[in-house]
Design a protein around this motif. Structure first.
Motif, PDB file in Angstrom:
ATOM      1  N   ALA A  92       0.850  -1.197   0.000  1.00  0.00           N
ATOM      2  CA  ALA A  92       0.000   0.000   0.000  1.00  0.00           C
ATOM      3  C   ALA A  92       0.880   1.239   0.000  1.00  0.00           C
ATOM      4  CB  ALA A  92      -0.939   0.012   1.207  1.00  0.00           C
ATOM      5  N   GLN A  93       0.280   2.359  -0.396  1.00  0.00           N
ATOM      6  CA  GLN A  93       1.008   3.619  -0.443  1.00  0.00           C
ATOM      7  C   GLN A  93       0.057   4.769  -0.150  1.00  0.00           C
ATOM      8  OE1 GLN A  93       4.435   3.976  -1.231  1.00  0.00           O
ATOM      9  NE2 GLN A  93       4.146   6.080  -0.526  1.00  0.00           N
ATOM     10  N   ARG A  94       0.525   5.705   0.656  1.00  0.00           N
ATOM     11  CA  ARG A  94      -0.229   6.937   0.882  1.00  0.00           C
ATOM     12  C   ARG A  94       0.742   8.102   0.894  1.00  0.00           C
ATOM     13  NH1 ARG A  94      -1.831  10.792   4.576  1.00  0.00           N
ATOM     14  NH2 ARG A  94      -3.989  11.544   4.300  1.00  0.00           N
ATOM     15  N   ILE A  95       0.368   9.183   0.208  1.00  0.00           N
ATOM     16  CA  ILE A  95       1.147  10.412   0.265  1.00  0.00           C
ATOM     17  C   ILE A  95       0.221  11.554   0.649  1.00  0.00           C
ATOM     18  CG2 ILE A  95       2.878   9.658  -1.408  1.00  0.00           C
ATOM     19  CD1 ILE A  95       1.427  11.320  -3.534  1.00  0.00           C
ATOM     20  N   ALA A  96       0.757  12.512   1.400  1.00  0.00           N
ATOM     21  CA  ALA A  96       0.035  13.739   1.734  1.00  0.00           C
ATOM     22  C   ALA A  96       0.925  14.899   1.315  1.00  0.00           C
ATOM     23  CB  ALA A  96      -0.263  13.807   3.223  1.00  0.00           C
ATOM     24  N   LEU A  97       0.360  15.823   0.548  1.00  0.00           N
ATOM     25  CA  LEU A  97       1.110  16.965   0.040  1.00  0.00           C
ATOM     26  C   LEU A  97       0.831  18.184   0.890  1.00  0.00           C
ATOM     27  CD1 LEU A  97       2.770  16.206  -2.443  1.00  0.00           C
ATOM     28  CD2 LEU A  97       0.601  14.931  -2.384  1.00  0.00           C
ATOM     29  N   HIS A  98       1.886  18.857   1.318  1.00  0.00           N
ATOM     30  CA  HIS A  98       1.740  20.074   2.110  1.00  0.00           C
ATOM     31  C   HIS A  98       1.861  21.341   1.259  1.00  0.00           C
ATOM     32  CE1 HIS A  98       1.943  17.268   5.352  1.00  0.00           C
ATOM     33  NE2 HIS A  98       3.203  16.956   5.111  1.00  0.00           N
ATOM     34  N   ARG A  99       2.502  21.203   0.112  1.00  0.00           N
ATOM     35  CA  ARG A  99       2.637  22.313  -0.836  1.00  0.00           C
ATOM     36  C   ARG A  99       2.794  21.731  -2.237  1.00  0.00           C
ATOM     37  NH1 ARG A  99       7.486  24.803  -0.413  1.00  0.00           N
ATOM     38  NH2 ARG A  99       8.301  23.677   1.390  1.00  0.00           N
ATOM     39  N   THR A 100       2.554  22.576  -3.234  1.00  0.00           N
ATOM     40  CA  THR A 100       2.801  22.156  -4.611  1.00  0.00           C
ATOM     41  C   THR A 100       4.294  21.924  -4.806  1.00  0.00           C
ATOM     42  OG1 THR A 100       0.920  23.449  -5.390  1.00  0.00           O
ATOM     43  CG2 THR A 100       2.538  22.790  -7.035  1.00  0.00           C
ATOM     44  N   LEU A 101       4.635  20.834  -5.472  1.00  0.00           N
ATOM     45  CA  LEU A 101       6.040  20.465  -5.630  1.00  0.00           C
ATOM     46  C   LEU A 101       6.734  21.333  -6.672  1.00  0.00           C
ATOM     47  CD1 LEU A 101       5.612  16.592  -5.700  1.00  0.00           C
ATOM     48  CD2 LEU A 101       6.414  17.986  -3.779  1.00  0.00           C
ATOM     49  N   PRO A 102       7.935  21.806  -6.369  1.00  0.00           N
ATOM     50  CA  PRO A 102       8.700  22.560  -7.368  1.00  0.00           C
ATOM     51  C   PRO A 102       9.306  21.602  -8.394  1.00  0.00           C
ATOM     52  CG  PRO A 102       9.995  22.302  -5.373  1.00  0.00           C
ATOM     53  CD  PRO A 102       8.635  21.739  -5.066  1.00  0.00           C
ATOM     54  N   PRO A 103       9.518  22.028  -9.628  1.00  0.00           N
ATOM     55  CA  PRO A 103      10.081  21.142 -10.647  1.00  0.00           C
ATOM     56  C   PRO A 103      11.552  20.805 -10.419  1.00  0.00           C
ATOM     57  CG  PRO A 103       9.758  23.344 -11.522  1.00  0.00           C
ATOM     58  CD  PRO A 103       9.097  23.327 -10.191  1.00  0.00           C
ATOM     59  N   ALA A 104      12.211  21.540  -9.558  1.00  0.00           N
ATOM     60  CA  ALA A 104      13.584  21.240  -9.159  1.00  0.00           C
ATOM     61  C   ALA A 104      13.740  21.702  -7.723  1.00  0.00           C
ATOM     62  CB  ALA A 104      14.595  21.936 -10.063  1.00  0.00           C
ATOM     63  N   GLY A 105      14.506  20.948  -6.953  1.00  0.00           N
ATOM     64  CA  GLY A 105      14.661  21.364  -5.568  1.00  0.00           C
ATOM     65  C   GLY A 105      15.519  20.425  -4.756  1.00  0.00           C
ATOM     66  N   GLU A 106      15.669  20.777  -3.488  1.00  0.00           N
ATOM     67  CA  GLU A 106      16.378  19.974  -2.502  1.00  0.00           C
ATOM     68  C   GLU A 106      15.512  19.884  -1.256  1.00  0.00           C
ATOM     69  OE1 GLU A 106      20.222  21.480  -1.627  1.00  0.00           O
ATOM     70  OE2 GLU A 106      21.006  21.146  -3.660  1.00  0.00           O
ATOM     71  N   ALA A 107      15.592  18.754  -0.584  1.00  0.00           N
ATOM     72  CA  ALA A 107      14.806  18.559   0.633  1.00  0.00           C
ATOM     73  C   ALA A 107      15.547  17.609   1.565  1.00  0.00           C
ATOM     74  CB  ALA A 107      13.420  17.998   0.298  1.00  0.00           C
ATOM     75  N   THR A 108      15.178  17.678   2.826  1.00  0.00           N
ATOM     76  CA  THR A 108      15.673  16.730   3.816  1.00  0.00           C
ATOM     77  C   THR A 108      14.551  15.753   4.139  1.00  0.00           C
ATOM     78  OG1 THR A 108      17.175  18.350   4.790  1.00  0.00           O
ATOM     79  CG2 THR A 108      16.592  16.453   6.149  1.00  0.00           C
ATOM     80  N   ARG A 109      14.845  14.471   4.018  1.00  0.00           N
ATOM     81  CA  ARG A 109      13.848  13.454   4.294  1.00  0.00           C
ATOM     82  C   ARG A 109      14.221  12.686   5.563  1.00  0.00           C
ATOM     83  NH1 ARG A 109      13.298   9.016  -0.111  1.00  0.00           N
ATOM     84  NH2 ARG A 109      15.167   8.229   0.916  1.00  0.00           N
TER      85      ARG A 109
END
Length: 297
Positions: free
Chosen positions: A90-107
Motif C-alpha cells: 500500500a502507499q499513501r502520500i500527503a502533500l503540504h505544498r505544490t512540488l517545485p520542478p527542481a529542488g532539494e529537501a531533507t527526508r
C-alpha cells in the motif's frame, strides 16, 4: 528471524538529503506514460520543461535511488529479507505544498510499524520531507514480506472501503507500453522483478510485472487530467492498496467516483475526494489498485 520488529521500531530515524531536477521530473512523467500524444497541450505540461507541472506522485521517487521507492526500508536495522518475497502492499502520500520542478529537501524516514499477518509481515515506512520553506510531503509505504509472519506481533489494521454502489462518473483506459517498466525503473526502482524474466519466475510471475508505483502514478495522472482540469496543485493526498499486478503490454482501466455532495461529477471547483479503482482489462479487469482515494482542494 530475519525481521527483528523491536529493533526495527527502536532504530533512529534515517535522515537523507534529496535533490531533483527538471530532468528527473520529465523522466518520471515519461515513465508513467505521459507525452502521448506528443503535441497535446495537456501532455506537454508534463514533458516540456518550459511548462512543467509536477504530478504529486513524483514524491515516491524524488531524489531516491532505492529498491522499492521512498528509500525502501529494506536495509533498516532489524530488517534482513529475501527481495523475491517482498511486495509493495500500500502507499499513501500527503502533500503540504505544490512540488517545485527542481529542488532539494531533507527526508526523515523510520519504520513506523511492523505487523504480523500470519503468513507474512508488513513493514510501514514513514517518510517526511521538508525544504527551507517548510514541510513538502509525508508518505507511508507498506511493504508485504511473504513468509516472515508468525512472530506473535500485532496484526494491524485491514481497512477496506465499501463499493461505491453506483456507476463511475468517469472511465479511462491507459495502455501500458511493452517497455514501460524498463523506462520507469530509471527513476530509481531497480528491483529486477520488473525487468529480469528469470528473477520474475523465481518470485512466481510468468514475466516481469509493472511497478506498483508506476500504476499508482498512471492512475493519479488520469484523475488530475479528467476530474481536476489538469491542476496538479489541487491534490492533497492519495492513498491506495496494491490489489494485484499488471503486466507491460496490458491496459489499465481506471474508474472514478467523485464523492456526492463535494465536487460532484462535473469536476467543479471546491474541496472533495475521488474514489477510484484500476484493473487489467485483458484479464477481465483483474484488480490492480483498490481502496483508493484522492483528496483535493
Amino acid at each position: 528471524m530475519p525481521i527483528d520488529a523491536a529493533r526495527a521500531l527502536a532504530a533512529e530515524p534515517r535522515v537523507t538529503t534529496l535533490a531533483w531536477t527538471r530532468k528527473d521530473v520529465l523522466l518520471y512523467h515519461l515513465g508513467i506514460g505521459a507525452g502521448r500524444p506528443a503535441t497535446d497541450p495537456g501532455e506537454l505540461r508534463y514533458v516540456l520543461e518550459s511548462r512543467l507541472h509536477v504530478l504529486p506522485s513524483f514524491v515516491t521517487v524524488a531524489g531516491d535511488r532505492g529498491v522499492a521507492g521512498e528509500g525502501a526500508g529494506l536495509d533498516a536495522p532489524g530488517v534482513d529479507v529475501d527481495l523475491t518475497a517482498v511486495l509493495h502492499g500500500a502507499q499513501r502520500i500527503a502533500l503540504h505544498r505544490t512540488l517545485p520542478p527542481a529542488g532539494e529537501a531533507t527526508r526523515t524516514s523510520r519504520i513506523a510499524a511492523v505487523y504480523d499477518k500470519g503468513k507474512a509481515a508488513v513493514l510501514v515506512l514513514r517518510s517526511e520531507a521538508a525544504d527551507r520553506d517548510g514541510p513538502l510531503w509525508t508518505s507511508d509505504t507498506q511493504l508485504y514480506v511473504r513468509g516472515e509472519g508468525g512472530f506473535g506481533g500485532e496484526r494491524g489494521p485491514s481497512p477496506r472501503l465499501p463499493a461505491p454502489g453506483r456507476e463511475p462518473a468517469y472511465v479511462v483506459d491507459r495502455g501500458i507500453r511493452a517497455d514501460q517498466a524498463l523506462l520507469y525503473r530509471l527513476s530509481g526502482d531497480w528491483n529486477p522483478l520488473h525487468a529480469d524474466p528469470e528473477f520474475a519466475a523465481l518470485a512466481g510471475f510468468e514475466r516481469p510485472i509493472l511497478h506498483g508505483l508506476c500504476s499508482y502514478g498512471m492512475a493519479l495522472k488520469a484523475v488530475v487530467d479528467t476530474v481536476l482540469d489538469g491542476d496538479v496543485g489541487r491534490v492533497r493526498s492519495y492513498a491506495t492498496r496494491f490489489a494485484g499486478v499488471v503486466y507491460p503490454g496490458e491496459t489499465l482501466r481506471i474508474r472514478m467516483w467523485p464523492e456526492p455532495g463535494e465536487a460532484g461529477e462535473s469536476g467543479a471547483a471546491g474541496a472533495g475526494r475521488i474514489r477510484l479503482t484500476a484493473g487489467a482489462v485483458e484479464r477481465g479487469e483483474a484488480p490492480v489498485l483498490a481502496d483508493t482515494v484522492v483528496e483535493y482542494g
